[in-house]
Design an enzyme around this catalytic site. Structure first.
Site, mmCIF file in Angstrom:
data_model
loop_
_atom_site.group_PDB
_atom_site.id
_atom_site.type_symbol
_atom_site.label_atom_id
_atom_site.label_comp_id
_atom_site.label_asym_id
_atom_site.label_seq_id
_atom_site.Cartn_x
_atom_site.Cartn_y
_atom_site.Cartn_z
ATOM 1 N N TYR A 58 8.416 18.443 5.619
ATOM 2 C CA TYR A 58 8.674 17.727 4.364
ATOM 3 C C TYR A 58 9.439 18.653 3.414
ATOM 4 O O TYR A 58 8.875 19.503 2.750
ATOM 5 C CB TYR A 58 7.374 17.232 3.713
ATOM 6 C CG TYR A 58 6.606 16.226 4.541
ATOM 7 C CD1 TYR A 58 7.219 15.539 5.603
ATOM 8 C CD2 TYR A 58 5.274 15.937 4.282
ATOM 9 C CE1 TYR A 58 6.518 14.621 6.370
ATOM 10 C CE2 TYR A 58 4.566 15.013 5.043
ATOM 11 C CZ TYR A 58 5.193 14.364 6.086
ATOM 12 O OH TYR A 58 4.494 13.458 6.847
ATOM 13 N N PRO A 204 1.042 3.405 4.077
ATOM 14 C CA PRO A 204 0.001 2.421 3.743
ATOM 15 C C PRO A 204 0.509 1.347 2.797
ATOM 16 O O PRO A 204 -0.044 0.248 2.749
ATOM 17 C CB PRO A 204 -1.093 3.274 3.090
ATOM 18 C CG PRO A 204 -0.389 4.507 2.602
ATOM 19 C CD PRO A 204 0.694 4.766 3.602
ATOM 20 N N LEU A 205 1.573 1.680 2.041
ATOM 21 C CA LEU A 205 2.139 0.685 1.112
ATOM 22 C C LEU A 205 3.470 0.144 1.632
ATOM 23 O O LEU A 205 4.233 -0.453 0.868
ATOM 24 C CB LEU A 205 2.334 1.318 -0.276
ATOM 25 C CG LEU A 205 1.039 1.713 -0.993
ATOM 26 C CD1 LEU A 205 1.335 2.509 -2.258
ATOM 27 C CD2 LEU A 205 0.228 0.459 -1.328
ATOM 28 N N GLY A 208 6.195 1.251 -0.474
ATOM 29 C CA GLY A 208 6.255 0.640 -1.805
ATOM 30 C C GLY A 208 6.440 -0.866 -1.788
ATOM 31 O O GLY A 208 6.240 -1.526 -2.798
HETATM 32 N N1 LIG Z 1 2.884 11.179 10.516
HETATM 33 C C1 LIG Z 1 4.048 10.654 10.225
HETATM 34 O O1 LIG Z 1 4.941 10.524 11.066
HETATM 35 C C2 LIG Z 1 4.308 10.230 8.811
HETATM 36 C C3 LIG Z 1 5.450 9.467 8.491
HETATM 37 C C4 LIG Z 1 5.626 9.058 7.164
HETATM 38 C C5 LIG Z 1 4.699 9.433 6.204
HETATM 39 N N2 LIG Z 1 3.611 10.189 6.535
HETATM 40 C C6 LIG Z 1 2.580 10.563 5.529
HETATM 41 O O2 LIG Z 1 2.090 9.359 4.960
HETATM 42 C C7 LIG Z 1 2.175 9.427 3.535
HETATM 43 C C8 LIG Z 1 2.390 8.041 2.977
HETATM 44 O O3 LIG Z 1 3.611 7.506 3.438
HETATM 45 P P1 LIG Z 1 4.853 7.248 2.470
HETATM 46 O O4 LIG Z 1 4.731 8.081 1.252
HETATM 47 O O5 LIG Z 1 6.075 7.411 3.294
HETATM 48 O O6 LIG Z 1 4.766 5.686 2.203
HETATM 49 P P2 LIG Z 1 3.814 4.760 1.290
HETATM 50 O O7 LIG Z 1 2.623 5.516 0.831
HETATM 51 O O8 LIG Z 1 3.619 3.477 2.020
HETATM 52 O O9 LIG Z 1 4.766 4.435 0.062
HETATM 53 C C9 LIG Z 1 5.308 5.434 -0.740
HETATM 54 C C10 LIG Z 1 6.407 4.817 -1.559
HETATM 55 O O10 LIG Z 1 5.838 3.792 -2.376
HETATM 56 C C11 LIG Z 1 6.065 4.073 -3.752
HETATM 57 N N3 LIG Z 1 4.783 3.830 -4.431
HETATM 58 C C12 LIG Z 1 3.616 4.496 -4.253
HETATM 59 N N4 LIG Z 1 2.649 3.976 -5.035
HETATM 60 C C13 LIG Z 1 3.232 2.978 -5.724
HETATM 61 C C14 LIG Z 1 2.748 2.060 -6.708
HETATM 62 N N5 LIG Z 1 1.469 2.083 -7.113
HETATM 63 N N6 LIG Z 1 3.617 1.159 -7.219
HETATM 64 C C15 LIG Z 1 4.914 1.107 -6.812
HETATM 65 N N7 LIG Z 1 5.430 1.953 -5.884
HETATM 66 C C16 LIG Z 1 4.592 2.880 -5.353
HETATM 67 C C17 LIG Z 1 6.486 5.512 -3.829
HETATM 68 O O11 LIG Z 1 7.440 5.678 -4.849
HETATM 69 P P3 LIG Z 1 7.115 6.570 -6.162
HETATM 70 O O12 LIG Z 1 7.302 7.975 -5.746
HETATM 71 O O13 LIG Z 1 8.100 6.088 -7.160
HETATM 72 O O14 LIG Z 1 5.695 6.254 -6.551
HETATM 73 C C18 LIG Z 1 7.103 5.778 -2.471
HETATM 74 O O15 LIG Z 1 8.470 5.460 -2.457
HETATM 75 C C19 LIG Z 1 3.320 10.408 3.287
HETATM 76 O O16 LIG Z 1 3.291 10.936 1.968
HETATM 77 C C20 LIG Z 1 3.080 11.423 4.368
HETATM 78 O O17 LIG Z 1 2.067 12.334 3.955
HETATM 79 C C21 LIG Z 1 3.405 10.571 7.825
#
Ligand SMILES: NC(=O)c1ccc[n+]([C@@H]2O[C@H](COP(=O)([O-])OP(=O)(O)OC[C@H]3O[C@@H](n4cnc5c(N)ncnc54)[C@H](OP(=O)(O)O)[C@@H]3O)[C@@H](O)[C@H]2O)c1
Length: 280
Positions: A58, A204-205, A208
């Site tokens: 990251y 999980p979201l 977003g």
């Molecule tokens: N193992 C793997 O291959 C893998 C792959 C992807 C991710 N991950 C892990 O999983 C975690 C979560 O995944 P992710 O961050 O990609 O996706 P996510 O949690 O589904 O969504 C994050 C996105 O949603 C927005 N968001 C978050 N809370 C919000 C809210 N309350 N209202 C509106 N928008 C919101 C964020 O933007 P803002 O910044 O503007 O809030 C960001 O763009 C990552 O941080 C990482 O640690 C692991």
């Protein structure tokens, strides 16, 4: 918020924090506002979240470095889960490299960056089809036996790959893509539940999308005086006692909003209804 014990000895609150978003565009380079990222990380701790997910890839390195800068020396009970096994060559580029020697290098570098003697949860970021999975997880077993890792997790695996990994080393968590819209890892979640392993759903979201108003979560959100993001996360928490969501954000405001999902209690009917949107 209720808790889950990872690997029999690491008790964490079930709603964690994903630290992938405290980087630049394409998960590349530093975040736009590094001071805000540090404030966010400190807030995560202040609010009692004790599971932070990161990876050497990251940034690369950026997320782990920021965590150490903002939070070291770490309080007792904070679980920093990191990962190794990918290579970055530019924004949005994610190549796999899970050769044993590479994983050992990655782990040593994460130990240095995170300023730790031992990583509580070290996850294979992804199987690499050029390397037998047994060799990749075998390297993690060696790191565990040397005391550099406390527990081993895997990510982006099928049930069959999970079983192969478990034949080599005890696996305490699986991190796969899973959310209301994408339930292709349902069988992996069931396997985790059956064996008492933690299941860490990434996206999980749905990056977003599930936080946006105007969708099928609106009515139930209104009834709980909540936002769609909170309902999407509350549904994950209700879906399984082994579910450990790690919503990612770069914003303190979104973090606070997401954390409040842990206080929402959905009725069994609501859980079933929300689940049926996903299947339908
Ligand atoms: N193992 C793997 O291959 C893998 C792959 C992807 C991710 N991950 C892990 O999983 C975690 C979560 O995944 P992710 O961050 O990609 O996706 P996510 O949690 O589904 O969504 C994050 C996105 O949603 C927005 N968001 C978050 N809370 C919000 C809210 N309350 N209202 C509106 N928008 C919101 C964020 O933007 P803002 O910044 O503007 O809030 C960001 O763009 C990552 O941080 C990482 O640690 C692991």
């Amino acid at each position: 918020m209720d808790t889950f014990t990872i690997g029999g000895d690491l008790e964490v609150h079930r709603l964690g924090f994903g630290a992938m978003r405290i980087t630049g565009d394409g998960i590349w380079g530093p975040p736009e506002d590094p001071e805000e990222a540090e404030r966010l990380l400190r807030r995560v701790l202040e609010r009692g979240v004790d599971l932070i997910d990161t990876a050497d890839s990251y940034g690369p390195e950026v997320s782990e470095k920021l965590i150490a800068e903002a939070l070291h020396p770490y309080p007792d009970g904070l679980l920093i889960a990191t990962k190794g096994g990918l290579r970055r060559s530019g924004p949005g580029q994610w190549a796999r490299d899970a050769r044993p020697e590479r994983l050992k290098e990655c782990c040593e570098a994460s130990l240095r960056r995170l300023k730790l003697d031992r990583i509580d949860l070290y996850q294979l970021h992804s199987p690499d089809n050029r390397v037998p999975l047994e060799e990749s997880v075998g390297a993690l077993k060696e790191l565990r036996d040397e005391g550099k890792i406390r527990h081993v997790g895997v990510s982006n695996v099928s049930v069959e790959e999970l079983e192969r990994a478990r034949a080599v080393v005890e696996v305490v968590t699986v991190q796969n893509r899973y959310n209301l819209e994408d339930r292709s890892s349902e069988d992996v979640l069931d396997a985790c539940e059956a064996e008492g392993m933690g299941f860490i759903p990434w996206w999980p979201l749905a990056v977003g999308r599930l936080a946006e108003p105007g969708g099928s979560l609106d009515r139930i959100a209104r009834e709980h005086d909540a936002t769609p993001a909170q309902i999407a996360l509350a549904w994950l928490l209700a879906r399984s006692p082994v579910m450990l969501p790690i919503p990612g954000t770069s914003s303190v405001e979104h973090f606070e909003e997401n954390l409040a999902a842990a206080d929402i209690e959905l009725s069994p009917d609501e859980v079933a209804e929300i689940g049926s949107y996903a299947r339908g």
